[in-house]
Design an enzyme around this catalytic site. Structure first.
Site, short mmCIF file in Angstrom:
data_model
loop_
_atom_site.label_atom_id
_atom_site.label_comp_id
_atom_site.label_asym_id
_atom_site.label_seq_id
_atom_site.Cartn_x
_atom_site.Cartn_y
_atom_site.Cartn_z
N ASP A 1 0.82 -1.21 0.00
CA ASP A 1 0.00 0.00 0.00
C ASP A 1 0.86 1.27 0.00
OD1 ASP A 1 -2.66 1.27 0.51
OD2 ASP A 1 -1.56 2.02 2.24
N GLU B 1 2.07 0.15 -5.13
CA GLU B 1 1.12 1.20 -5.51
C GLU B 1 1.94 2.49 -5.65
OE1 GLU B 1 -2.99 3.36 -3.97
OE2 GLU B 1 -1.42 2.84 -2.55
#
Ligand code: GLC
Length: 568
Positions: A204, A263
């Site tokens: 993330d 990401e």
């Protein structure tokens, strides 16, 4: 399961556990729910899942605020449930990736609690604390940086002149990745899950691990006059990031076969991305940027009318193309329309009026590009955004709540705010999977945590979609079956060529290989014309009946008509 770069011919599925399937009737989906639906995923053709965060969390950002990396959130189940899920999924040939939040923790994480209590403790150095700036009697944050979820990226530590840094919500203090101890701790956490049998991670907010540690003010203009500017260049994809990730990979994987997805957000050039994901050399295996997600003027479109949101087909092709050109020879690439942070793709690039046609067309358009496809849960049912949700339904989301407050202050009407969030809010993607027409869509016996999409009563649910031979779901199954067969090799190895590149409404491409594969999609809710210079050898998949081709070889494409063709 076999090793190697297994994702190259895989089909990924992004699962948002809270909204997938609830097994214990508390309105929140859970690991046992996913376990029960493995046959559904297997039949769809999925070969690996990315599970959005399942670790213990106070849920200020729905699990992206982790309180304990070594405990499963009791809402989702137990460590034993995860073990069982891994076992059963692996037995069905489905691998599991966990979403690992490495940029920040929850403010309730014991490290942070200790850091607050004792400024001299080691944990204090895991986070970023700085003294505020004096302005007469007032104490201002250390600089003018804004955060993604709140005006300032700094929160004052009560009773002191210090602030801590958070690039997302106030409840999510950033870790200081320039501290090697932090790097080791995170690698250790990842390693322990690989030991358990997890197949990799979606990492993330990878983009933000490295910050400009000078914390100098951003020179960008303060457009809304609140004193803060959101300047992602200060904490996105900075030069130090590469080294952090290399070390993480080395320490966490220790030579093991696992997939690392980063990401990297929307502020990275393809050439930089190529270095990060270069096969066998870069620290990441796949990276998600968002360059193809908002190509319709929807992002930040507060104040615009729905009618002004229109797919920019040229921009979309351009964005797929520039990443393809930079990366396809040296990198594996992911393919996706959206994830849990975006509105549903049906509303983004498709049409409610042509639900079935556009959902199928968007799938074909994406699925046969070069890369590893990722479906976002519900996409296979042609789910739409929450068209009848009141604004209150969107406020559960921390980021949305802050944004609604500031739009109200800026004077936008309630109607403008509502229509904006109905077409952009990330709650849209988080509405529960409707398994049938029942109350709460067979998702739960309890009112779900996230708002239901009432289209399940109109047939947009798994049970109805399974029964209808012409459904979006059955089309997905067939398309995925074709992608996993010999055509997949041609997609992977054949050179991609754009067909009628300058067409403003059609998205068309060809893969040349032993046989040639052609995809043609009308991206509009009305008829368009397409000059057709190929010989059709076979119609592999098509979302309409019949071919409308004039003797002059001009093809009439109906609204969202899409072809998958073998051509000569
Ligand atoms: C990522 C996640 C998003 C989350 C944020 C902060 O962008 O996808 O859902 O809110 O990071 O962790």
């Amino acid at each position: 399961m076999e090793g190697g770069r297994w994702w190259q011919d895989g089909i990924g599925y992004i699962c948002y556990p809270a909204s997938f399937k609830d097994s214990d009737g508390d309105g929140v989906g859970d690991l046992k729910g996913i376990l029960a639906k493995l046959p559904y995923l297997e039949e769809l053709g999925v070969t690996f899942l990315w599970l959005c965060p399942i670790f213990d969390s106070p849920m200020e950002d729905d699990g992206y605020d982790v309180r304990d990396f070594h405990r499963i959130n009791p809402l989702f189940g137990t460590m034993e449930d995860l073990r069982l899920l891994l076992e059963e999924a692996h037995a069905r040939g489905i691998r599991i990736l966990l979403d690992l939040v490495m940029n920040h923790t929850s403010r309730e994480h014991p490290w942070f609690k200790k850091a607050l209590q004792d400024p001299m403790c080691e944990e204090r150095s895991y986070y970023i604390f700085r003294k505020g700036r004096k302005d007469g009697d007032r104490l201002l944050p250390p600089n003018n940086w804004g955060s993604f979820f709140s005006p300032s990226a700094w929160e004052r530590v009560p009773g002191t002149d210090e602030f801590y840094f958070h690039s997302f919500g106030r409840g999510m203090p950033d870790l200081d990745w320039s501290n090697e101890k932090v790097q080791d701790l995170m690698a250790g956490i990842a390693s322990s899950y690989l030991d358990m049998g997890v197949d990799g991670f979606r990492m993330d907010a990878t983009a933000h691990l490295a910050k400009d540690m000078s914390f100098a003010d951003s020179p960008l203009p303060d457009e809304d006059g609140d004193g803060y500017v959101l300047d992602p260049s200060r904490f996105s994809n900075r030069p130090e990031l590469m080294g952090y990730l290399q070390e993480f990979r080395r320490k966490a994987l220790k030579g093991r076969d696992a997939l690392l997805i980063g990401e990297v957000g929307g502020s990275i050039q393809p050439s930089e991305g190529e270095r990060m994901a270069r096969r066998g050399q870069g620290p990441l295996d796949l990276l998600f940027n968002f360059d193809t997600v908002w190509n319709n003027g929807n992002f930040g479109s507060i104040g615009k009318k729905d009618e002004e949101i229109r797919t920019d087909v040229m921009l979309l092709k351009h964005n797929f193309s520039r990443w393809y050109e930079a990366c396809h020879e040296t990198c594996d690439m992911p393919l996706y329309w959206c994830n849990h942070d975006h509105p549903r793709v049906l509303r983004q690039y498709g049409s409610r009026e042509y639900r079935k046609e556009s959902a199928k067309a968007l799938l074909l358009t994406l699925l046969f590009l070069y890369g590893t496809p990722f479906l976002f849960q519900g996409e296979e049912l042609g789910m739409d955004d929450l068209m009848d949700a009141p604004v209150g339904d969107f406020l559960h989301d921390a980021g949305t709540k802050e944004a609604v407050d500031s739009y109200r202050k800026e004077g936008y009407s309630e109607e403008e705010i509502l229509s904006f969030f109905r077409r952009t809010g990330r709650t849209n993607a988080r509405s529960p999977i409707p398994w049938d027409r029942g109350e709460w869509g067979g998702f739960s016996s309890h009112k779900p945590l996230f708002p239901m999409n009432h289209d399940h009563l109109l047939g947009v649910n798994v049970e109805d979609e399974e029964k209808d031979p012409d459904s979006v779901l059955n089309f997905y199954k067939e398309a995925i079956r074709i992608r996993k067969g010999p055509w997949g090799k041609i997609v992977r190895e054949g050179r991609l060529e754009w067909v009628d590149w300058n067409h403003q409404d059609a998205f068309a491409y060809l893969h040349r290989g032993q046989r040639n594969l052609l995809v043609i999609t009308n991206m509009r809710p009305y008829d368009v014309y397409f000059s057709f210079n190929f010989q059709i050898a076979d119609i592999l998949l098509h979302n309409y009946e019949g071919v409308l081709l004039s003797p002059e070889r001009v093809m009439r494409l109906r609204p969202f008509e899409s072809y998958l063709l073998a051509v000569r």
